[in-house]
Design a protein around this motif. Structure first.
Motif, PDB file in Angstrom:
ATOM      1  N   TRP A  11      77.241  94.934 -12.645  1.00 18.62           N
ATOM      2  CA  TRP A  11      75.874  95.037 -12.111  1.00 18.62           C
ATOM      3  C   TRP A  11      75.110  96.164 -12.788  1.00 18.62           C
ATOM      4  CZ3 TRP A  11      77.535  94.873  -6.274  1.00 18.62           C
ATOM      5  CH2 TRP A  11      77.900  93.559  -5.970  1.00 18.62           C
ATOM      6  N   LEU A  14      74.156  95.026 -16.206  1.00 22.19           N
ATOM      7  CA  LEU A  14      73.057  94.052 -16.200  1.00 22.19           C
ATOM      8  C   LEU A  14      71.729  94.724 -15.893  1.00 22.19           C
ATOM      9  CD1 LEU A  14      74.619  90.966 -14.424  1.00 22.19           C
ATOM     10  CD2 LEU A  14      73.783  91.081 -16.737  1.00 22.19           C
ATOM     11  N   LEU A  15      71.750  95.652 -14.907  1.00 19.66           N
ATOM     12  CA  LEU A  15      70.498  96.339 -14.567  1.00 19.66           C
ATOM     13  C   LEU A  15      70.024  97.230 -15.715  1.00 19.66           C
ATOM     14  CD1 LEU A  15      70.891  97.342 -10.821  1.00 19.66           C
ATOM     15  CD2 LEU A  15      69.466  95.588 -11.832  1.00 19.66           C
ATOM     16  N   GLY A  18      68.581  95.048 -18.396  1.00 20.60           N
ATOM     17  CA  GLY A  18      67.239  94.606 -18.021  1.00 20.60           C
ATOM     18  C   GLY A  18      66.216  95.704 -18.199  1.00 20.60           C
ATOM     19  N   ILE A  52      73.498  93.503 -21.481  1.00 17.54           N
ATOM     20  CA  ILE A  52      73.480  92.292 -20.654  1.00 17.54           C
ATOM     21  C   ILE A  52      74.671  91.398 -20.986  1.00 17.54           C
ATOM     22  CG2 ILE A  52      72.249  90.133 -20.287  1.00 17.54           C
ATOM     23  CD1 ILE A  52      69.689  91.629 -20.289  1.00 17.54           C
TER      24      ILE A  52
END
Lengths: 122, 125
Positions: A11, A14-15, A18, A52
């Motif tokens: 997580w 991914l954050l 982003g 990512i």
């Protein structure tokens, strides 16, 4: 417990990916010059895509999908600097100058008449 | 978490599309389109995980392969106006195919006086 740690790590990745992708897109839109825009866009290709894809690999685990994600990651890591380098070289070759060089050139133009006057009496 | 990353990628693609429409030079547009293509690769991979169908990764892999070839071909076309020309140029030769339609006049003047970009960047004449 181990799965939970892997989930949290993916997580975070991914954050973070982003975030880097968004910052790079903002720089691509807001930067004043072509070469600074190249810098901002290459950020999204390395940090954003890398984080990512690694986050997705952590979600996929030891499967074939993880191998495919690894292949995409390696390919982006090799081709993105290549195409960015070709783009910057083509732009330099076609006559696009960085903003600082253009400013220095205009400063030189402003200074030129004064230096001529100074040179003329001597 | 997939949704947040997907939304960030979609916003970035919108910003890059705006840059592709606004971009003053052709290289800005190529850069923006290249960014959109890379983001599309990651978006397809993310959508595969978001919808629970990881088979989309094959499409993402093929898209990454096509993207690189396409951007290099477009760059070669805009650099030489010819796909069959070799990339090598003599160091002191003037550029054979410049694009005067978008360049500012002072740059054209600089290039006419001084065809080698490296020399100009060092400040020599």
């Amino acid at each position: 417990m181990m799965n939970m740690a892997l989930d949290v790590l993916s997580w975070i990745l991914l954050l973070g990916g982003g975030f880097f992708v968004f910052v790079g897109g903002l720089g691509l839109f807001r930067m004043p010059d072509f070469y600074t825009r190249v810098h901002a866009a290459s950020l999204t290709d390395t940090m954003g895509a890398g984080m990512i894809l690694i986050g997705l690999m952590l979600q996929a685990g030891w499967t074939l999908n993880s191998g495919k994600l690894m292949m995409i990651l390696v390919f982006i890591f090799f081709t993105s600097p290549t195409s960015t380098h070709a783009l910057a070289k083509a732009a330099l070759f076609a006559g696009a100058r960085p903003l600082i060089a253009r400013r220095e050139k205009s400063k030189e133009k402003n200074k030129l008449p004064d230096s001529d006057k100074e040179d003329a009496p001597s | 978490m997939y949704t947040v990353a997907t939304l960030a990628i979609l916003v970035t693609m919108a910003l890059a599309l705006a840059r592709a429409v606004l971009g003053p030079t052709v290289f800005d547009r190529i850069l923006a389109v290249n960014t959109i293509a890379t983001k599309t690769t990651i978006l397809i991979a993310l959508l595969g995980f978001l919808t629970g169908r990881p088979d989309f990764l094959d499409i993402a892999l093929a898209y990454a392969l096509i993207n690189f070839i396409g951007s290099i071909a477009i760059l070669k076309f805009f650099k030489y106006r010819d796909f069959s020309r070799s990339g090598w140029l003599e160091p002191d030769a003037p550029h054979p195919h410049r694009m005067p339609n978008w360049m500012p006049p002072e740059v054209i003047e600089i290039l006419d006086n001084n065809p080698d970009p490296e020399k100009h960047r060092e400040g020599g004449k």
